[in-house]
Design an enzyme around this catalytic site. Sequence first.
Site, PDB file in Angstrom:
ATOM      1  N   ASP A 326      46.955 -11.726 -19.647  1.00  0.00           N
ATOM      2  CA  ASP A 326      47.221 -10.989 -21.002  1.00  0.00           C
ATOM      3  C   ASP A 326      46.987  -9.749 -21.153  1.00  0.00           C
ATOM      4  O   ASP A 326      46.387  -9.302 -20.595  1.00  0.00           O
ATOM      5  CB  ASP A 326      46.636 -12.023 -21.998  1.00  0.00           C
ATOM      6  CG  ASP A 326      47.332 -11.920 -23.514  1.00  0.00           C
ATOM      7  OD1 ASP A 326      48.264 -11.456 -23.581  1.00  0.00           O
ATOM      8  OD2 ASP A 326      46.631 -12.232 -24.445  1.00  0.00           O
ATOM      9  N   ASP A 706      17.662 -21.910  11.992  1.00  0.00           N
ATOM     10  CA  ASP A 706      18.619 -22.323  11.309  1.00  0.00           C
ATOM     11  C   ASP A 706      18.474 -22.090   9.838  1.00  0.00           C
ATOM     12  O   ASP A 706      19.530 -22.455   8.908  1.00  0.00           O
ATOM     13  CB  ASP A 706      18.891 -23.884  11.489  1.00  0.00           C
ATOM     14  CG  ASP A 706      19.669 -23.977  12.972  1.00  0.00           C
ATOM     15  OD1 ASP A 706      19.777 -22.996  13.613  1.00  0.00           O
ATOM     16  OD2 ASP A 706      20.184 -25.206  13.124  1.00  0.00           O
TER      17      ASP A 706
END
Length: 880
Positions: A326, A706
Amino acid sequence: MWYKKNIETSIQDLNVTPEKGLSDESVLKNRETYGQNKLEGKPKKSLLASFVSQLKDVLIYVLLGAAAITMIIGHYTDAIIILAVVLLNAAIGVFQEFKAEKAIEALQKMSAPKALVRRNGEVKEIDSIELVPGDIILLDAGRYIPADLRLIESSNLQIEESALTGESVPSEKDASITLDSEKTPIGDQVNMAFMSTLVTYGRGEGVVVATGMETEMGKIAKILDEDLDELTPLQKRLEELGKTLGIIAISVCVLIFAIAFFQKRDLFEMFLTAISLAVAAIPEGLAAIVAIVLALGVTRMSKINAIVKKLPAVETLGSVNIVCSDKTGTLTQNKMTVVKMYNGTLWENSNENPDPSFDDLMRTMVLCSDATYDNGEATGDPTEVALVVIAAENQMNRSDLVSKHPRVDEKPFDSDRKLMSTLNKEDQSYRVHVKGALDQLLKVATHKIQDGHRVEMTEKDKDAYMAVAESMSENALRVLGAAYKDVSTQIKPDDMESDLTLLGFVGMIDPPREEVKAAVDDAKSAGITPIMITGDHKTTAFAIAKALGIADSLNQCLTGHDLDHMTEKELIDQIHDYRIFARVSPEHKVRIVKAFKAHGHIVSMTGDGVNDAPSLKTADIGVAMGITGTDVSKGAADMILTDDNFTTIIHAIEEGRNIYNNIKKSVIFLLSCNLGEVIAIVTSILFFWPIPLLPTQILWINLITDSLPAIALGIDKGDHDVMRKKPRDPKESFFAEGAWLKALMGGALIGGLTLFAFYYSIHSAGYAMTDKNLPEALLTHSRTMAFVVLAVSQLFYSLSMRHFEKSIFQVGLFSNPLLIGSIALGILLQVGVISIPFLADAFKVSPLALQDWGRVLLIALIPMALSEIVKGFRRALKNI
């Protein structure tokens, strides 16, 4: 039963004055009595429950079984290490889950509905959770009802109550009615409004009579509980990847165990090795890491004024290539100022005030507005604020006008009519005040004011008005007209907009935001096409679009009128010719989005009104305005802009791309590490070598490499160069652009160098790898070498994973302190394991001499160094 009480009794019972609302003291007192205005959801999972849920995994069960077996046969140290790894892994999982939940809770609070409340005589917008019984709530179209209310004022008020009644047709409300029946159904309580229902038309006021679990919605709160644990498409794909890798890993482990059986190895040791390898090979931490990266990423996005309501939107953001925005407030400053007025004579805003002939025009503009302006403080729509301000500057105070000419009825603004009308009391009669789009006013106006007299308006007059309006629009002014008609008696809203007398029109300017031009340039360089969609006039829209670099020709502008005369096929075929869509309705927005999507584009669409909800849902990313947006648009959107700024959309897209890339880096890193461990073990078995790593060592390495480094990669700082690339194809494989090769290369290097360190240690001592009677001390030393190389090479390799193209020096060696800290901690823990006697005994390792440390560190640096060299060659080839 508040619906049985009249307005006066309801107000008295709640001890409140509608004109002033509750005082701060009353609010605090009522909150102590009634608590916060929120529904109680599902009980939160306890820490113990979260911890137990982390253990609900087949591989964990196998590990626990292995620990029990090792305990039975007397390998107590191994059993303790296995249990410690399992418990520590579960604790990390609980921490990740906790962080993700906290981030999501913070987002929910930020995107919670707001309420317009009158307190201490002032109207303010607050979080609906802060409401208490007795609060005076102001209602208008597009707002959700924040609590149960007894209506005290209503004007054409309609509320959609399907959430409670199942009836999709909005209910008409009338505050003046008092009901007598003991058991009036909710759907028939016309003087009440209920929490979570939606105002679709008109306006009103109500006093809060129930909050939280005491509301009608609170009574069915259990039905409203939402399941917030739904996985995103990316998480689902990675979960499937994890399952596939799991099947492969378990198959490899079964094969290893079978080969070991025929090789007559120690079957129990191989059983533990196979289990440990399966745990290492399957990246069970993927889902948790992705969840925390997404959650922390969207929390970071909220700090740049973009609240992402749904996690899948983060993934989609990286693929957006059409941004439909807009104009007003998003591309412009949303600070309207009246600079011209025309009523047959043109007035331009200068040091001189307009002459008295403009008084009626300004009066109508003010009385037909809901904005306020007192002591320099303004509330309401920026367009209406501009009208109230220009009148105040000419000694027309809105409060005085409203007091003298009270509003008795109205026909609210509608995006299709583009008009708003009010009926106000005059001395002995009434006057209808209408404001709105000039072209719409000219359709219903029959007269004009000339020399102070009401005369009939001709087509020539209309053309003259439009010509002046066109010239204003060409100068980027927004044009708004005003008209009136006098009536002797009160009339219905449907009869207001006919036989009007035009008073004139004003020209307002809302200048472009200064930062948007740069954002538009960034969007273009990122392969994103900015599109302006506005209800404003064609020439006004083009003037702003040209200034921002969105369009360079008026031929790139299409009006709603033109759209109405195009078939769907014509629109799809021609959609790429346009950059501006002017004078469009919300229905047109849906057609525009569908036309772009028909070409395979990923479309973002902004909206703020009730009728914008369909286009927000149709778009791939619906973006609601946080300041001017209605609750409906915010509910339908995937993302809310808290500053209503176009630049924020582009920043959010950049952030979305970086978040996706960070997740990709984490996943490729995890797969490389896990693959390295598998390669080292499988190769040694196939070549009849001793196992280079013991089960407890594998589990330890899996734990320290990890978790923290992977999370650190997942929350790496953003790379602005990501906006120099084209948007990602949403159908693109997660392992596109050589990601599989990166994982394979990294895994092969890490695994191969681990074996090399193991081989070098044995070979340099004068033994062959296939010797059956290797000294236990030599085997322990060699495994220590392999153990350190495997762990440290993975930690160093994480540095190279920060960017698939740039070197670690280009991204900044120390620009990710968390990753540097993770690497330092990992190395420190590794040194501790082999240096502290009781830990060295537990993990069956031995201290390394200084020259051995030099060798393992040199070997561990090779994967990172080779990766950097490969990236350097790729950059050089790209430059050539």
